[in-house]
Every structure is written in structure tokens, then in C-alpha cells.
Write a protein that holds these residues in place. Structure first.
Motif, PDB file in Angstrom:
ATOM      1  N   PRO A 152     -72.607   2.854 -49.658  1.00  0.00           N
ATOM      2  CA  PRO A 152     -71.206   2.937 -50.097  1.00  0.00           C
ATOM      3  C   PRO A 152     -71.017   3.099 -51.605  1.00  0.00           C
ATOM      4  CG  PRO A 152     -71.750   0.729 -49.323  1.00  0.00           C
ATOM      5  CD  PRO A 152     -72.879   1.608 -48.941  1.00  0.00           C
ATOM      6  N   LYS A 200     -65.041   0.866 -43.060  1.00  0.00           N
ATOM      7  CA  LYS A 200     -66.022  -0.127 -42.656  1.00  0.00           C
ATOM      8  C   LYS A 200     -66.545  -0.932 -43.841  1.00  0.00           C
ATOM      9  CE  LYS A 200     -70.245  -0.403 -39.822  1.00  0.00           C
ATOM     10  NZ  LYS A 200     -71.283   0.417 -39.132  1.00  0.00           N
ATOM     11  N   PRO A 235     -68.182   8.373 -47.358  1.00  0.00           N
ATOM     12  CA  PRO A 235     -68.990   7.952 -46.205  1.00  0.00           C
ATOM     13  C   PRO A 235     -69.240   6.452 -46.209  1.00  0.00           C
ATOM     14  CG  PRO A 235     -70.378   8.943 -47.882  1.00  0.00           C
ATOM     15  CD  PRO A 235     -68.972   9.093 -48.368  1.00  0.00           C
ATOM     16  N   SER A 236     -69.728   5.948 -45.080  1.00  0.00           N
ATOM     17  CA  SER A 236     -70.065   4.523 -44.971  1.00  0.00           C
ATOM     18  C   SER A 236     -71.483   4.239 -45.448  1.00  0.00           C
ATOM     19  CB  SER A 236     -69.921   4.056 -43.514  1.00  0.00           C
ATOM     20  OG  SER A 236     -68.586   4.200 -43.074  1.00  0.00           O
ATOM     21  N   TRP A 277     -66.038  12.755 -45.016  1.00  0.00           N
ATOM     22  CA  TRP A 277     -67.003  12.114 -44.129  1.00  0.00           C
ATOM     23  C   TRP A 277     -66.214  11.267 -43.149  1.00  0.00           C
ATOM     24  CZ3 TRP A 277     -68.506  13.811 -48.771  1.00  0.00           C
ATOM     25  CH2 TRP A 277     -69.802  14.315 -48.914  1.00  0.00           C
ATOM     26  N   GLY A 278     -66.247  11.633 -41.892  1.00  0.00           N
ATOM     27  CA  GLY A 278     -65.437  10.890 -40.931  1.00  0.00           C
ATOM     28  C   GLY A 278     -65.711  11.327 -39.511  1.00  0.00           C
ATOM     29  N   SER A 327     -64.678   3.986 -47.414  1.00  0.00           N
ATOM     30  CA  SER A 327     -64.959   3.782 -45.998  1.00  0.00           C
ATOM     31  C   SER A 327     -64.157   2.599 -45.466  1.00  0.00           C
ATOM     32  CB  SER A 327     -66.458   3.523 -45.826  1.00  0.00           C
ATOM     33  OG  SER A 327     -66.727   2.878 -44.613  1.00  0.00           O
ATOM     34  N   GLU A 380     -69.493  12.021 -39.548  1.00  0.00           N
ATOM     35  CA  GLU A 380     -70.344  10.895 -39.937  1.00  0.00           C
ATOM     36  C   GLU A 380     -71.118  10.313 -38.767  1.00  0.00           C
ATOM     37  OE1 GLU A 380     -69.932   7.420 -43.223  1.00  0.00           O
ATOM     38  OE2 GLU A 380     -68.294   7.593 -41.788  1.00  0.00           O
ATOM     39  N   ARG A 400     -58.206   5.672 -42.497  1.00  0.00           N
ATOM     40  CA  ARG A 400     -58.819   6.944 -42.876  1.00  0.00           C
ATOM     41  C   ARG A 400     -58.013   8.129 -42.369  1.00  0.00           C
ATOM     42  NH1 ARG A 400     -64.692   7.613 -40.621  1.00  0.00           N
ATOM     43  NH2 ARG A 400     -63.513   7.814 -38.663  1.00  0.00           N
TER      44      ARG A 400
END
Length: 794
Positions: free
Chosen positions: A659, A684, A655-656, A732-733, A682, A757, A713
Motif C-alpha cells: 500500500p 482494504k 492497489p491493495s 486498480w480494482g 485501497s 486487482e 472505491r
């Protein structure tokens, strides 16, 4: 003396005649069917209903005679059942644990009172199940209903659960009863053989006092009907038990609707029956005869015999099979499949052992053993239905275990040996959910039944099987919405677009971070890289743009190192994770700077995240040797073991949020239980994960056990989903990514833990900083699979 016979006991037994066979008229079941005019509709909201304008399906007995008919549900029937279940869930959830337990305990006495009708109806439906085992199920889960709030206070029921079943009544109730005991309402979609018993049991539940709507039964085509039910926004969970083909169709139909799914594909599982040279051969052959030549089997079996006793086993099989009658097949089409398989096996050099010549046509076939087969033979990989048993031989005990693991399935095995050490070592080495020592098909709800690989991705039975019907109170669920329009074949295939972002200063050269693959710092196999941007748009660094080949290299290395890591003692794994926490402590400032730079939070907040990450790794190090299995006390004589084992190689799309903390939380759970892991940071915020590579290299974690691959991703998700070695994916996306995984990860079958997410961020998402026990318990349970070992003592 006059009148005294001179015959020996042997001669008396040889000359005895069989008495007339009793005719089973099934009067009680027939009376129940007559009461319903031999047309059974749905059981919804506590009553039977049979709309007149519905299609019907005939239910036949073992002689192909029509017993009765069931009604096929339409869309309005689906809506009615879901609405009833939603109301029933509200009522059922508000009851106390004692009140729910009282209903299930009363069900046990109701089942005992109507045991004859239940038994006869199961027999008529060709789904033989003893009422005694159903009573045991009701009693066992009544006690769990009583203890739910005491032992699992931080967990909450899903809500409306759909149970689709195409197996026996026992496996159906092994899902229905735990779902009810945890406070869910249930909609049952029974298969053709379990439809009549399911409708009768629903009526008995009402007699036991269950509120209307808590248990509903809807009949029809299990594929389309289960999918229609799961697509309703009021349904919260779907579990299927049956064959692979139907399970795959259900998964693809429900993908993208936001419903968690689990599958027990035991009906198509191929299981080894292994006879070592230290076995009691007479008992082993008795077990083979009893298991392999029944009309309806829960699993498909392959016989594996050690070469030193092969001739003795074959001789005993010939002796025991002599004179055995033909077995009736479930359908006449099975005869064509058997003829093709037997002919092909003979062409490949197999020899036949048959009790009598097969009839030229019809739905009967004699008990048959195909001797001298190779592991690659089609009849070994996919045994035909009916009384046909493939036989293979092996030389050493290690080769026997390898042969037992040859099948892509992982449901169960029966091993026969008088050497207890060999039995336990073999049971531990077999990648299977259940192992029976000197016995077979022994089941009790106290021990988990856990499918491995292509046999399933959920656990039924025991305390472990309850958690599929619960979720942590603080854990968000998947958002409910309609599926997106996705080209599954093209998902993740779009190449990354490199672009020079605004604010790029050509006079400064940002740092390039390599990724960690196979224990080495590497560029992407493609040679491409991507820019890591600050929140303001400036280029902070460059990182590799990894792809399918990088995933393949990482999984190959993980496959080599993971078995050795899993075999290490929990104390040794604990020390390695403590060393990882110590390495992180030494680089805490560098990690805090990377978090601050990437996310724009204050340095104090970044330091706090690093501190929590060190503490979280220490937590997992401490739990390594604390999480153990148990020795349940089944009602049968003998001993039983239940042990947690590593899944194998996991794919984790990170996940973002938080982190670093989320990375070490997921990494710690995976490696503490003996798994290897391929992690995708992630898009990001990849910098903390790339900085963490230095921490990994300075620790005692074996090279190749953990890989960190940066890139697109979707592209990396697609590569992980299609890799046959990956056993589980934590994701997680995007909503589209969740939909793609649900659609794709049924073949090959994987365990999925999915999080959308974007939706979780709006709903506050998972609190990674929380020390709530249920959240760590959930992580641990996602990282293990359960094995049950039965050892009879009498």
C-alpha cells in the motif's frame, strides 16, 4: 524589329489559355479491379476470398459513380480472420528482428514498383495518399523492427491487434506498420474510403514476403465488425482512428471484454489556424486557401487573426478567392448542414466572403469564409463539412493562444509569425499534439502525432507511438472474460453502509484520520465516516467516507496549482520530490507501524517497504530533469522538436498490494512529470496512505497538488470518470470497475490504465518491489503526452 512582341510579361500571363485537362483514366487501378470482377472480398490467411451469400457495399468515386463493391463479413468470417491472425502471430513472433525488418524493407520496394496502382486506387476511393509517404513509412518502421530487441529488450508485443480505421490510408498505415514492426499480427477493419487501398496493400505485403495470416483485412460495418473482432478471446488489443461518434460506439460495445483500447479521433477535431500581426500575410493567406478549401480534409479548421492585421487578411482572402470554382461535397446531405450553419452565423452577425454565389441545389458549394464570429458560435465549435471556414479575431498574442485552446479538441494548430520567440512560446502554451509554424499538415513518422483531450488518447508515430503495441514483459494484461451485467447509470451510487464490526470495544475510541483535500485536512463533505478494520476484524481507526463533492473540491484545487507546478523547472520539481523523500525518511517508523498494523506482515517486512518507498521517490526525483524530448531529423527541410508534457490532473485508484510502495511509485511518476493527482487509497488498507498525508504536509510539494480521498472505491471511481477536467485514470480494482471505465471514459475521453486487482493477485500481479527498467518506463510513459513542433527553414 519586325516580329517582336510589345506585350509585357503581365499581359502575356493574363492572355494565356489553359491547355486541355488530361483525363485520369486510372487504367492500372481499373485493371486491378477488373481482375477481381469489381467485387472485393476479404483478405484472410494470405488470399482473397469472396463468399457468395454476403451483403455488399458499393464504393463510389468523386462523381458518385460506383467503382466496385466490398463484402460484409459475418460471424464465421470473423472467426476465420482471428484464427488466421493467431497462427500468423506465432509465425511472425518467432522470426528474428532482422527477418521482420527485411520484409518491411522489401515492402518499400514493392510499393515503389506498384506506386501508380496505389495512387490511382486511393484517388478512386476518395482517400488520396501519395505512395511516397507510404514508402517512407515502410522504410522508417523497418528500421524499428530491426532495433526492437536492442532498444526495447524488456517489452513484448500484445499479440493479435485489431486496427479499425475511418480516415485516410496514411493514418491507417501509421498504425498497421508499427504494430507489425513490433511483432504483432494485425486485422484491419477499413472504412469505406480506405477499404480498396487496404486490400491492395495487403496483397503487396504478401508480395513482400510477409507470412500468411500476419496481416488480414475484413470489410463491413466498422462499428459492429470491430466490436465482434475485439470480443474474440484471441484478440489482445484494439485501436480505432476516425470520428468521435463511431469511436464512442466501438468503446461501449467492447467494454468489459478485457481488451485494451486506444482512440485517435482526428477526423472530428477542430484545429486553429492562427495569424499574428508579425506574420508574412501573403504566405499565411496562401496557406489558408490551400488548407481550407479542399474537398476532403483530415481536420476541421478555424481561422484566428490578430485585429491589427484583420482588414489586410480579409482583403487578401477576397482577392485570392475571387473566381474560385465551387468545391464538390463528399455527400449531398453535407449541403443541408452547410446551409443551416451559414444561415445561423449570419443571424448572429457574421459576414460572408464567397468566391461566387452558391448554386440553389446539388453537391457543390463555393469557398466561403464566415467573418466576425464569436467563440461560442456553433460554426466555431463544430465547423460544417465542406469549404466553409469560420474566422475570429483576437487582440493580443496571449488572447490568440487562449482562443487556440478554446476548442475541446487538441489535435493540431498552424501558427504564422516571423517572430521565432513568439512562435515557440505560443507552441508551448497551446494544449495540442502538433504545432506547425509557418506551415501546415506536415507529417513524418519520425515525429509523434498525439491527440489531446477529445482528439484521442494514444500516440502514433515516432518511437513514442511504438509503445501502444507493446507491454512490459513482467506486466500482467487484463483478464479476458465476458462483460458483467452493469447498470452504468447506477454504478457507484450505492451509499456506504455503516456497521459496528464484531469485536468492537465501546470503551476504546479509535483514532480518526482526516483526508487531504485541496491541501487541507478535512472530513468528508457528507460528514460520514467509515471504519478501518484490522485483519482480525477489530476497528483500528475511522476515516472519512468521501464522495463526489470531495472529488470536485480536490480537482478544483488541482486545476489551480497544476499549471504553476508544470511550469517549474525540472530541477525545482526534483528538489521538491527529494524533500518528500526526506520527510518520509523522518517518519519511517510511523509508516512501518501503520503497514504492519494494517496488513499483518512482520515489522521487518514493513520497514523494508518503507525503505524501498524512500528509494523509489528518490528515483523519480532524479529522473525529473533526465527525461527529455528530442530533435528528430525528418526528410523535409526544416527543424522539428518532440517534447513530453504533463497530462494535467490524474485520478489514481490505488492497489491493495504494497500500500505505501505502490502509492509513492504512482505519485512520484505523476508529479515528477508536472501533473496533479487525486488519489483514492485501497478500501482494504487505507491507513498507510492516511499516515502518508503527514509526510506530504511536511514536504515542499505545493498544497492542492496531491489530494488523498478515502471512501467507497466505486463511488469515487464514478466521480473521477465523470469529471471533465480529469485527463487520465489509473485504476486498480474490480472487473466491473474496469468495465465501467471503458464504457464511460469515452465521453469525456480519458486515457485509461486499467488493472483487475483480483485477477492480478492470482497471477502474482505487478511486482512493486522490482527495479526492472521497463516497469518504471511504463509508469513514466503513462504520465506524459507528446507534442511535436515543426519549424521550416526553407
Amino acid at each position: 524589329m519586325a516580329g517582336i512582341s510589345t506585350k509585357t510579361v503581365h499581359e502575356i500571363f493574363r492572355t494565356m489559355e489553359y491547355g486541355s485537362s488530361s483525363t485520369n483514366t486510372a487504367t492500372t487501378a481499373q485493371s486491378w479491379l477488373e481482375k477481381h470482377s469489381r467485387t472485393l472480398g476479404f483478405f484472410v490467411d494470405g488470399t482473397f476470398s469472396s463468399p457468395a451469400d454476403r451483403q455488399t457495399l458499393d464504393v463510389t468515386d468523386s462523381k458518385s459513380a460506383v467503382v466496385c463493391s466490398t463484402v460484409c463479413a459475418k460471424d464465421e468470417d470473423v472467426m476465420s480472420a482471428v484464427s488466421s491472425a493467431a497462427r500468423g502471430f506465432t509465425t511472425w513472433r518467432e522470426l528474428s528482428c532482422y527477418q521482420r525488418a527485411k520484409v518491411l524493407l522489401k515492402l518499400a520496394s514493392v510499393l515503389q514498383r506498384h506506386s501508380q496502382c496505389v495512387s490511382e486506387l486511393c484517388e478512386l476511393s476518395q482517400s488520396s495518399t501519395s505512395p511516397t509517404v507510404l514508402i517512407r513509412l515502410a522504410q522508417y518502421y523497418a528500421s524499428w523492427a530491426q532495433l526492437r530487441d536492442t532498444l526495447m529488450p524488456e517489452w513484448t508485443p500484445h499479440g493479435v491487434v485489431v486496427v479499425s480505421d475511418d480516415c485516410s490510408v496514411y493514418f491507417l498505415m501509421l498504425k498497421v506498420l508499427p504494430a507489425l514492426s513490433m511483432g504483432n499480427s494485425v486485422i484491419v477493419v477499413p472504412g469505406k474510403t480506405s477499404a480498396l487501398p487496404a486490400l491492395l496493400l495487403a496483397q503487396l505485403f504478401m508480395e513482400a514476403g510477409i507470412p500468411a495470416g500476419v496481416l488480414n483485412v475484413v470489410t463491413g460495418s466498422e462499428v459492429s465488425l470491430a466490436a465482434k473482432l475485439a470480443q474474440n478471446p484471441q484478440v489482445n488489443y484494439l485501436t480505432y482512428c476516425g470520428c468521435k461518434q463511431t469511436g464512442e460506439a466501438v468503446a461501449k460495445a467492447v467494454a468489459g471484454w478485457g481488451v485494451p483500447m486506444s482512440f485517435s479521433l482526428s477526423q472530428s477535431s477542430v484545429c486553429p489556424f492562427i495569424i499574428f500581426d508579425s506574420a508574412d500575410l501573403d504566405s499565411a493567406v496562401d496557406g489558408v486557401i490551400e488548407l481550407a478549401f479542399k474537398k476532403k480534409r483530415d481536420f476541421q479548421w478555424v481561422l484566428c487573426v490578430q485585429e491589427s492585421v484583420l482588414d489586410s487578411v480579409v482583403a487578401r482572402l477576397k482577392l485570392r478567392m475571387a473566381g474560385m470554382k465551387c468545391v464538390s461535397l463528399v455527400t449531398e446531405t453535407d449541403r443541408n448542414l452547410i446551409d443551416v450553419v451559414v444561415q445561423e452565423a449570419q443571424q448572429q452577425g457574421a459576414t460572408l466572403i464567397q468566391s461566387c454565389p452558391p448554386p440553389s441545389t446539388g453537391g457543390l458549394y463555393p469557398p466561403t469564409v464566415l467573418c466576425g464570429l464569436a467563440p461560442s458560435c456553433e460554426s466555431v465549435i463544430s465547423p460544417p463539412p465542406g469549404p466553409v471556414l469560420p474566422l475570429m479575431s483576437f487582440r493580443s498574442s496571449a488572447e490568440g493562444v487562449t482562443l487556440g485552446n478554446h476548442s475541446p479538441h487538441g489535435q493540431a494548430a498552424s501558427i504564422w509569425t516571423e517572430d521565432l520567440t513568439l512562435a515557440l512560446e505560443s507552441a508551448k502554451s497551446l494544449c495540442l499534439g502538433s504545432v506547425w509554424v509557418n506551415c501546415h499538415s506536415v507529417m513524418d513518422p519520425a515525429l509523434p502525432i498525439c491527440g489531446r483531450r477529445e482528439s484521442g488518447n494514444c500516440t502514433d508515430g515516432g518511437r513514442e507511438g511504438l509503445y501502444q503495441f507493446l507491454r512490459p514483459s513482467l506486466s500482467p494484461s487484463l483478464p479476458r472474460s465476458s462483460p458483467s451485467s452493469i447498470n452504468y447509470a447506477a454504478f457507484g451510487s450505492v451509499a456506504s453502509k455503516f456497521m459496528i464490526p464484531e469485536g468492537f470495544d465501546p470503551s476504546s475510541v479509535p483514532r480518526f484520520y482526516p483526508q487531504l483535500v485541496s491541501g487541507q485536512l478535512r472530513k468528508a463533505d457528507s460528514g460520514c465516516s467509515r471504519s478501518v478494520l484490522a485483519p482480525g476484524g477489530a476497528v483500528l481507526a475511522h476515516c472519512p467516507d468521501g464522495g463526489r463533492k470531495d472529488v470536485r473540491n480536490a480537482v478544483e484545487a488541482a486545476t489551480k496549482v497544476q499549471p504553476g507546478w508544470m511550469k517549474k523547472s525540472p530541477a525545482t520539481r526534483s528538489q521538491s520530490i527529494y524533500s518528500l523523500a526526506d520527510s518520509l525518511d523522518k517518519r519511517r517508523r510511523d509508516l512501518a507501524v501503520s503497514i504492519q498494523t494494517q496488513t499483518s506482515i512482520s515489522f521487518e517486512e514493513a520497514e523494508k517497504e518503507v525503505e524501498l518507498s524512500i528509494s523509489r521517490l528518490s528515483d523519480w526525483a532524479a529522473r525529473c530533469d533526465k527525461e527529455q524530448g528530442g530533435t528528430p531529423f525528418p526528410p523535409q527541410s526544416g527543424s522539428a522538436l518532440s517534447t513530453p508534457e504533463a497530462l494535467g490532473v490524474l485520478g489514481v485508484i490505488l492497489p491493495s498490494s504494497k500500500p505505501l510502495l505502490s502509492l509513492v511509485s504512482l505519485l512520484g511518476a505523476a508529479v515528477a512529470m508536472g501533473n496533479a493527482v487525486v488519489m483514492v487509497p485501497s478500501e482494504k488498507y487505507p491507513l498507510p496512505a492516511l499516515e502518508f498525508i503527514q509526510v506530504l504536509q511536511a514536504s515542499d510539494i505545493p498544497a492542492g497538488l496531491v489530494s488523498i480521498i478515502t471512501g467507497s472505491r466505486d463511488q469515487l471511481t464514478q466521480a473521477l470518470a465523470n469529471h471533465s477536467v480529469i485527463q487520465s485514470i489509473w485504476y486498480w480494482g474490480s472487473k466491473e470497475g474496469c468495465q465501467f471505465l471503458q464504457y464511460s471514459c469515452i465521453n469525456p475521453l480519458k486515457r485509461l490504465w486499467l488493472h483487475c486487482e483480483e485477477e492480478e493477485e492470482e497471477a502474482a500481479g505487478r511486482n512493486w518491489s522490482s527495479s526492472n527498467p521497463s516497469l518504471q518506463e511504463e509508469l513514466w510513459r503513462k504520465a506524459v503526452v507528446w507534442k511535436s513542433i515543426w519549424i521550416p527553414t526553407a
